[in-house]
Design a protein around this motif. Structure first.
Motif, short mmCIF file in Angstrom:
data_model
loop_
_atom_site.label_atom_id
_atom_site.label_comp_id
_atom_site.label_asym_id
_atom_site.label_seq_id
_atom_site.Cartn_x
_atom_site.Cartn_y
_atom_site.Cartn_z
N PRO A 132 40.80 43.84 -20.83
CA PRO A 132 40.78 43.85 -19.37
C PRO A 132 40.52 42.45 -18.82
O PRO A 132 39.86 41.63 -19.45
CB PRO A 132 39.62 44.78 -19.02
N GLU A 133 41.07 42.21 -17.64
CA GLU A 133 40.85 40.95 -16.95
C GLU A 133 39.93 41.22 -15.76
O GLU A 133 39.80 42.35 -15.30
CB GLU A 133 42.19 40.39 -16.49
N ALA A 134 39.31 40.16 -15.26
CA ALA A 134 38.37 40.30 -14.15
C ALA A 134 38.89 39.61 -12.91
O ALA A 134 39.33 38.46 -12.96
CB ALA A 134 37.01 39.74 -14.54
N GLY A 135 38.83 40.31 -11.81
CA GLY A 135 39.16 39.76 -10.52
C GLY A 135 38.09 40.19 -9.53
O GLY A 135 37.11 40.84 -9.90
N CYS A 136 38.26 39.83 -8.29
CA CYS A 136 37.34 40.27 -7.24
C CYS A 136 38.05 40.22 -5.91
O CYS A 136 39.08 39.57 -5.77
CB CYS A 136 36.07 39.43 -7.22
N GLY A 137 37.48 40.90 -4.94
CA GLY A 137 38.06 40.90 -3.61
C GLY A 137 36.99 41.13 -2.58
O GLY A 137 35.84 41.42 -2.91
N ALA A 138 37.39 41.01 -1.33
CA ALA A 138 36.45 41.23 -0.24
C ALA A 138 37.09 42.09 0.84
O ALA A 138 38.24 41.87 1.24
CB ALA A 138 35.98 39.91 0.35
N ALA A 139 36.33 43.08 1.29
CA ALA A 139 36.70 43.90 2.42
C ALA A 139 36.10 43.22 3.65
O ALA A 139 34.90 43.30 3.88
CB ALA A 139 36.17 45.32 2.25
N ILE A 140 36.95 42.53 4.39
CA ILE A 140 36.51 41.76 5.56
C ILE A 140 36.83 42.58 6.80
O ILE A 140 37.98 42.97 7.02
CB ILE A 140 37.24 40.40 5.61
N ARG A 141 35.79 42.85 7.58
CA ARG A 141 35.98 43.64 8.80
C ARG A 141 35.59 42.81 10.01
O ARG A 141 34.73 41.95 9.93
CB ARG A 141 35.14 44.90 8.73
N ASP A 142 36.26 43.08 11.11
CA ASP A 142 35.91 42.38 12.35
C ASP A 142 34.90 43.22 13.13
O ASP A 142 34.47 44.29 12.68
CB ASP A 142 37.16 42.03 13.16
N ASP A 143 34.54 42.75 14.32
CA ASP A 143 33.51 43.42 15.12
C ASP A 143 33.94 44.80 15.61
O ASP A 143 33.09 45.60 15.99
CB ASP A 143 33.13 42.55 16.32
N THR A 144 35.23 45.08 15.59
CA THR A 144 35.72 46.39 16.03
C THR A 144 35.90 47.36 14.87
O THR A 144 36.30 48.50 15.08
CB THR A 144 37.05 46.25 16.80
#
Length: 139
Positions: A6-18
């Motif tokens: 397996p390989e490793a990655g990452c991510g981000a759930a970016i939300r705005d003020d709404t």
């Protein structure tokens, strides 16, 4: 037994003020054509949170603050025969306005209401939505 690992990655759930979620459209495998969370491959010796901030700055030209771990996503053989494991962090923008800086990798970006998501979504995006208890009607 296979020599593949397996390989490793990452991510981000970016939300705005709404509450809208920032998604980018992938042009490369795995999951080419799908909309997903920004992020990328973890380099050896680089902490995943550092990778998330670096990759998102490279992809979208924004700086983010990591707020916490949302979930772990796992993508297995989605068109390229590979297996990825990726922490997904919740995050917010601290500076900059998103723009596509790697047009060879991403077809576009946008803010999306959780009730009106584009289709298809990546495995990581679906994992995040499931982790926060959001029903997904896009798939």
């Amino acid at each position: 037994m296979s020599a593949q690992k397996p390989e490793a990655g990452c991510g981000a759930a970016i939300r705005d003020d709404t509450g809208r979620l920032l998604l980018i459209q992938r042009l490369r495998e795995p999951e080419a054509g799908a909309w997903g969370l920004p992020g990328g491959k973890i380099d050896f010796g680089e902490p995943a949170m550092v990778t998330a901030r670096r990759e998102i700055a490279e992809e979208l030209g924004i700086e983010i603050e990591i707020l916490g771990l949302a979930c772990i996503a796992e993508t297995i053989d989605q068109g390229d025969g590979r297996h990825w494991i990726a922490p997904v962090y919740e995050a917010r923008i601290t500076s900059g306005e998103p723009e596509i800086l790697e047009p060879e990798k991403h077809g576009g970006w946008g803010w999306f209401d959780p009730g009106a998501l584009p289709s298809p979504l990546t495995t990581a995006a679906l994992s995040y939505l499931s982790a926060i208890g959001t029903e997904c009607s896009a798939q």
